[in-house]
Design an enzyme around this catalytic site. Structure first.
Site, PDB file in Angstrom:
ATOM      1  N   ASN A   1       0.855  -1.185   0.000  1.00 43.75           N
ATOM      2  CA  ASN A   1       0.000   0.000   0.000  1.00 43.75           C
ATOM      3  C   ASN A   1       0.894   1.239   0.000  1.00 43.75           C
ATOM      4  O   ASN A   1       1.470   1.586   1.025  1.00 43.75           O
ATOM      5  CB  ASN A   1      -0.900  -0.049   1.252  1.00 43.75           C
ATOM      6  CG  ASN A   1      -1.770   1.175   1.403  1.00 43.75           C
ATOM      7  OD1 ASN A   1      -1.850   2.004   0.497  1.00 43.75           O
ATOM      8  ND2 ASN A   1      -2.431   1.288   2.543  1.00 43.75           N
TER       9      ASN A   1
ATOM     10  N   GLU B   1      -7.178   4.526   7.537  1.00 40.87           N
ATOM     11  CA  GLU B   1      -6.983   5.961   7.290  1.00 40.87           C
ATOM     12  C   GLU B   1      -8.222   6.561   6.632  1.00 40.87           C
ATOM     13  O   GLU B   1      -8.539   7.736   6.839  1.00 40.87           O
ATOM     14  CB  GLU B   1      -5.701   6.183   6.464  1.00 40.87           C
ATOM     15  CG  GLU B   1      -4.471   6.002   7.347  1.00 40.87           C
ATOM     16  CD  GLU B   1      -3.260   5.408   6.661  1.00 40.87           C
ATOM     17  OE1 GLU B   1      -3.177   5.424   5.421  1.00 40.87           O
ATOM     18  OE2 GLU B   1      -2.374   4.904   7.391  1.00 40.87           O
TER      19      GLU B   1
ATOM     20  N   GLU C   1      -5.716  -4.933  10.356  1.00 49.53           N
ATOM     21  CA  GLU C   1      -4.698  -3.914  10.557  1.00 49.53           C
ATOM     22  C   GLU C   1      -5.002  -3.119  11.825  1.00 49.53           C
ATOM     23  O   GLU C   1      -5.791  -2.158  11.783  1.00 49.53           O
ATOM     24  CB  GLU C   1      -4.675  -2.959   9.367  1.00 49.53           C
ATOM     25  CG  GLU C   1      -4.341  -3.618   8.055  1.00 49.53           C
ATOM     26  CD  GLU C   1      -3.757  -2.616   7.062  1.00 49.53           C
ATOM     27  OE1 GLU C   1      -2.605  -2.790   6.687  1.00 49.53           O
ATOM     28  OE2 GLU C   1      -4.456  -1.664   6.710  1.00 49.53           O
TER      29      GLU C   1
ATOM     30  N   SER D   1       3.020  -1.961  10.418  1.00 49.78           N
ATOM     31  CA  SER D   1       4.477  -1.987  10.637  1.00 49.78           C
ATOM     32  C   SER D   1       5.083  -3.359  10.339  1.00 49.78           C
ATOM     33  O   SER D   1       6.030  -3.776  10.996  1.00 49.78           O
ATOM     34  CB  SER D   1       4.816  -1.519  12.055  1.00 49.78           C
ATOM     35  OG  SER D   1       4.375  -0.188  12.256  1.00 49.78           O
TER      36      SER D   1
HETATM   37  P1  PGA Z   1       2.539   0.338   7.616  1.00 47.30           P
HETATM   38  O1  PGA Z   1       1.088   0.501   6.926  1.00 47.30           O
HETATM   39  O2  PGA Z   1       3.114  -0.969   7.105  1.00 47.30           O
HETATM   40  O3  PGA Z   1       3.318   1.529   7.150  1.00 47.30           O
HETATM   41  O4  PGA Z   1       2.316   0.298   9.079  1.00 47.30           O
HETATM   42  C1  PGA Z   1       0.258  -0.608   6.700  1.00 47.30           C
HETATM   43  C2  PGA Z   1      -1.041  -0.149   6.102  1.00 47.30           C
HETATM   44  O5  PGA Z   1      -1.546   0.910   6.498  1.00 47.30           O
HETATM   45  O6  PGA Z   1      -1.599  -0.813   5.223  1.00 47.30           O
END
Ligand code: PGA
Length: 259
Positions: free
Chosen positions: A10, A97, A171, A217
């Protein structure tokens, strides 16, 4: 039938035309292990470029979002038809988000997923709890409410077969972009509970076959231990997908799952 491991990148609101050209070309040049399904989700404005630069049939290009209408006066939105016209058949839906910052509600996320599924797209349906919700003991309640909204839409459409196009991306919001990854135990517990929910509320066969991937992460250092968990079928990767590290994660997932 063993589940095909899945890994998605992503890119969020990152990249320039030069970056996308170079990064997608590098990802496309990689020999992707045959037993893994891989997609990358650049921003809408870079989708066409990414789809054009990508010459690797094992690397799929995904949208980060999609709208519930086919066309018309929906300023700023992108339809399933527009995505498919570009050869894009994968999309993220309901990323935290979008839910938490942009204000997308459970019903809207589920409606988006439904429309994409009805048009044959693969939907990475994101769920996840905030730290506050986890600390209040509401982790499963929140994740299941998000999934229940999808079930409501699919039930209303009367076509259980649509679930086949769904990849659930668990997530936890507190781990996205924070460097705080869920431990394999924490992630496995949620994944197993989500699978049990699918078995009970949708059907056992689907529970056995649906991919549930982890995001938050995830990186090359922690993906081995997370990938060993029986109910973790892969990853949705944010920050690390903008680096060569993503390719190492693809290979690592294949190795961990023995495909
Ligand atoms: P991140 O994001 O790996 O930077 O924590 C994951 C995501 O939001 O899909």
């Amino acid at each position: 039938m063993p589940r095909v491991p899945f890994i998605g990148g992503n890119f969020k609101c990152n990249g320039s035309t030069d970056f996308i050209k170079a990064h997608v070309a590098k990802l496309a040049a990689h020999s992707i292990p045959a037993g893994v399904e891989v997609c990358i989700a650049p921003s809408m404005v870079h989708l066409h470029l990414a789809a054009t630069v990508n010459t690797n049939k094992s690397l799929h290009v995904a949208a980060q979002n999609v709208y519930i209408q086919p066309s018309g006066a929906w300023t700023g939105e992108t339809s399933v038809e527009m995505l498919k016209d570009m050869g894009v058949t994968y999309t993220l839906v309901g990323h935290s988000e979008r839910r938490r910052i942009i204000g997308e509600c459970n019903t809207l996320s589920a409606e988006k997923a439904l429309r994409a599924l009805q048009h044959g797209m693969t939907v990475l349906f994101c769920t996840g709890e905030t730290l506050q919700e986890r600390e209040a003991g509401k982790t499963m309640q929140v994740n299941i409410e998000q999934l229940q909204a999808l079930k409501n839409q699919i039930d209303k459409a009367g076509d259980k077969g649509l679930w086949k196009g769904v990849v659930i991306a668990y997530e936890p919001v507190w781990s996205i972009g924070t460097g705080v990854t869920a431990t394999p135990e924490q992630a496995q517990e949620v994944h197993a509970s989500l699978r049990a929910w699918v078995a009970e509320h949708v059907c056992k066969d689907l529970a056995a076959s649906i991919r549930i991937i982890y995001g938050g992460s995830a990186n090359i250092k922690n993906c081995g231990a997370l990938g060993k968990c029986p109910d973790i079928d892969g990853f949705l990767v944010g920050g690390a997908s903008l680096k060569d590290e993503f390719l190492a994660m693809v290979d690592s997932l294949a190795a961990t799952k023995g495909v």
